[in-house]
Design a protein around this motif. Structure first.
Motif, PDB file in Angstrom:
ATOM      1  N   ALA A 318      43.608  40.209  33.881  1.00  0.00           N
ATOM      2  CA  ALA A 318      42.681  39.368  34.639  1.00  0.00           C
ATOM      3  C   ALA A 318      42.154  40.019  35.922  1.00  0.00           C
ATOM      4  N   PRO A 319      42.928  40.873  36.640  1.00  0.00           N
ATOM      5  CA  PRO A 319      42.371  41.476  37.861  1.00  0.00           C
ATOM      6  C   PRO A 319      41.053  42.207  37.645  1.00  0.00           C
ATOM      7  N   LEU A 320      40.844  42.806  36.469  1.00  0.00           N
ATOM      8  CA  LEU A 320      39.569  43.454  36.181  1.00  0.00           C
ATOM      9  C   LEU A 320      38.440  42.428  36.266  1.00  0.00           C
ATOM     10  N   ALA A 321      38.611  41.315  35.551  1.00  0.00           N
ATOM     11  CA  ALA A 321      37.577  40.281  35.544  1.00  0.00           C
ATOM     12  C   ALA A 321      37.407  39.648  36.917  1.00  0.00           C
ATOM     13  N   LEU A 322      38.506  39.397  37.600  1.00  0.00           N
ATOM     14  CA  LEU A 322      38.427  38.752  38.909  1.00  0.00           C
ATOM     15  C   LEU A 322      37.734  39.643  39.937  1.00  0.00           C
ATOM     16  N   THR A 323      37.906  40.957  39.819  1.00  0.00           N
ATOM     17  CA  THR A 323      37.193  41.872  40.714  1.00  0.00           C
ATOM     18  C   THR A 323      35.687  41.791  40.475  1.00  0.00           C
ATOM     19  N   VAL A 324      35.293  41.756  39.196  1.00  0.00           N
ATOM     20  CA  VAL A 324      33.872  41.602  38.871  1.00  0.00           C
ATOM     21  C   VAL A 324      33.332  40.299  39.435  1.00  0.00           C
ATOM     22  N   VAL A 325      34.081  39.210  39.241  1.00  0.00           N
ATOM     23  CA  VAL A 325      33.653  37.895  39.732  1.00  0.00           C
ATOM     24  C   VAL A 325      33.492  37.922  41.252  1.00  0.00           C
ATOM     25  N   ALA A 326      34.493  38.452  41.955  1.00  0.00           N
ATOM     26  CA  ALA A 326      34.455  38.454  43.423  1.00  0.00           C
ATOM     27  C   ALA A 326      33.277  39.267  43.953  1.00  0.00           C
ATOM     28  N   LEU A 327      33.045  40.446  43.402  1.00  0.00           N
ATOM     29  CA  LEU A 327      31.967  41.306  43.898  1.00  0.00           C
ATOM     30  C   LEU A 327      30.592  40.739  43.565  1.00  0.00           C
ATOM     31  N   ASN A 328      30.448  40.136  42.380  1.00  0.00           N
ATOM     32  CA  ASN A 328      29.143  39.563  42.033  1.00  0.00           C
ATOM     33  C   ASN A 328      28.854  38.278  42.792  1.00  0.00           C
ATOM     34  N   LEU A 329      29.877  37.461  43.022  1.00  0.00           N
ATOM     35  CA  LEU A 329      29.660  36.225  43.785  1.00  0.00           C
ATOM     36  C   LEU A 329      29.270  36.527  45.232  1.00  0.00           C
ATOM     37  N   THR A 330      29.799  37.606  45.777  1.00  0.00           N
ATOM     38  CA  THR A 330      29.438  37.988  47.146  1.00  0.00           C
ATOM     39  C   THR A 330      28.170  38.831  47.207  1.00  0.00           C
TER      40      THR A 330
END
Length: 503
Positions: A318-330
């Motif tokens: 999940a950290p892979l996906a969560l990193t993508v989510v965090a960077l795209n949301l910001t």
């Protein structure tokens, strides 16, 4: 409520997007999430399906493959239909089909019914995957489109991260059918919101439908994807795999020839003369290659080498996906793109993706810490590269063909994922077979055949070595491909600048 705006016609203020664009984007992401959650949740439910429906391994493969085969085969056709008949109509139709298929799947009493329902869901999924991206392109102007596409792409990662957790919770409290029935209220809410908020848009020229092109593209892509799916199990030289691959390639070639001949093609092959489009296509395939192949290897790495249970292994990716989510949301990628330019943004992202794969290969063998660092670096690379490449593909295609552009983007993702699994899986198997001290086709079989603890240790080491080799091969392929894609895009930008200067 506005439902009749044709977004392909010029607006009075070309620099402004749709006034409700961010709310509409939220609706589109909700529709997209129904598809993505279902696929990731299903993987967690495989043991329950095997037990309660008495499903064989072949049955389970078809439950998974029926959806991906139908969806990948129909992506171009679905995008073309959306352009011709209306993207809002096709988006609503996709939600209805996906919801109906989920209902049938949740109540299925046999694997045959479940496989049929999954195929029906694949039709809805093809419509949703193409129309959601096409609508994003229509309602956002150039200044905001990359950020919007980044948020759209974030849903892919969010589905991947949340799916295993949601599936585990559902299966702890309900029977396996609940993982499908949970799609229905989400699809209903999304359908109501789509009908109320999303503006209609379609190709104003009203070109004749390319029926033969639709048939050829569907058969060709289905044949190729089926060969990729069946190859690891049936063998790459088996009659089934070779026949499917040959049929897919020949029919796809016939599709290309047909599209070059007719006046109103479904997919204009002249797009591939555009170096910007070609560079983005190459990059998109290789990002999907790296994602699909690495996730295929990661799950085996976590379970067979580090010893995690399937659900625990899924959560640790999940950290892979969560990193993508965090960077795209910001909006990190959207802010960097204007400063770095598309070629450098893609090169940076692909370099990070390759570096993350290499870190997992070299540092992840002894524990989860090294793998965690690699997953985060991979996530950063995907967050940079994927929105920039999707935007490059869509901006190289005329707005009236946005649905076809979305179909191309989705087809590339399906092809790249399958290719990554096939190629990196083949590297893993070849390296493992060369090193393993007993004759066996898989790690469990080799461990069972081992006669001593020492032999079992050598088998485990051979598998770990195979994983490391295949991950490094993937890293090199992604890095070289990313640099090539960036070079093509840079060359296209220089050519465009020269034309502007001379004019």
């Amino acid at each position: 409520m506005t439902t009749t705006t044709t977004q392909d016609t010029p607006r009075p203020d070309p620099g402004a997007g749709h006034p409700q664009r961010w709310l509409i984007l939220g609706v589109i992401c909700l529709a997209q999430l129904t598809v993505l959650l279902d696929n990731t949740v299903l993987n967690v439910a495989i043991p329950s399906l095997t037990e309660e429906l008495r499903a064989s391994t072949s049955d389970i493969q078809w439950v998974i493959s029926a959806y991906s085969l139908v969806q990948s085969g129909l992506l171009l056709t679905a995008g073309s239909a959306a352009d011709r008949y209306g993207r809002k109509k096709m988006l609503a139709a996709g939600l209805v089909l996906f919801g109906a298929g989920s209902l049938v799947a949740g109540l299925a009493g046999s694997t045959a019914q479940l496989i049929g329902a999954r195929a029906g869901m694949g039709v809805g999924g093809a419509l949703l995957m193409t129309t959601t991206l096409a609508v994003v392109v229509q309602i956002f102007d150039d200044s905001e489109r990359v950020k919007a596409i980044g948020l759209w792409a974030t849903v892919n990662s969010l589905g991947f991260a949340v799916g295993p957790l949601l599936g585990g919770v559902m299966l702890d409290h309900f029977w396996w059918g609940a993982i499908f029935l949970i799609n229905i209220p989400v699809a209903v809410i999304a359908l109501i919101a789509v009908l109320a908020l999303v503006p209609e848009s379609k190709n104003p020229s009203g070109e004749r439908p390319d029926l033969l092109g639709a048939v050829l593209s569907t058969i060709g892509m289905t044949g190729i994807v089926y060969a990729i799916i069946s190859g690891p199990g049936d063998g790459w030289t088996s009659a089934t795999t070779l026949t499917s691959a040959a049929t897919g390639v020949l029919v796809t070639a016939a599709f290309v020839l047909w599209e070059l001949r007719i006046p109103h093609p479904m997919l204009d092959m002249h797009f591939f003369r555009d170096q910007k489009f070609t560079g983005a296509v190459a990059g998109a395939v290789l990002v999907a290659f790296g994602m699909g192949g690495s996730l295929f290897l990661l799950t085996q790495h976590l379970q067979f080498v580090l010893g995690y249970e399937p659900l625990d292994a899924g959560l640790r990716t999940a950290p892979l996906a969560l990193t993508v989510v965090a960077l795209n949301l910001t909006g990190v990628g959207a802010r960097l793109l204007p400063k770095l330019g598309t070629p450098l943004t893609i090169a940076s992202g692909m370099t990070c993706l390759a570096a993350g794969l290499a870190m997992i290969a070299l540092l992840g063998g002894d524990g989860y810490g090294g793998m965690l660092a690699g997953l985060i670096v991979m996530g950063a690379g995907i967050a940079l590269a994927m929105p920039a490449m999707t935007n490059a593909i869509m901006s190289a295609i005329p707005p009236e063909k946005a649905g076809v552009g979305a179909g191309v983007n989705g087809t590339l993702a399906e092809f790249g994922n399958g290719l990554g699994v096939a190629v990196l899986g083949a590297v893993l198997n070849a390296r493992f077979a060369a090193l393993v001290p007993v004759a066996a086709a898989s790690l469990p079989a080799a461990l069972a055949a081992a006669r001593s603890e020492g032999e079992r240790a050598r088998v485990a080491d051979a598998f770990a070595s195979g994983l490391e080799t295949s991950q490094l091969v993937g890293a090199v392929a992604v890095l070289v491909g990313g640099l090539l894609a960036a070079a093509l895009l840079r060359r296209a930008e220089r050519a465009d600048s020269a034309v502007v200067t001379s004019a």
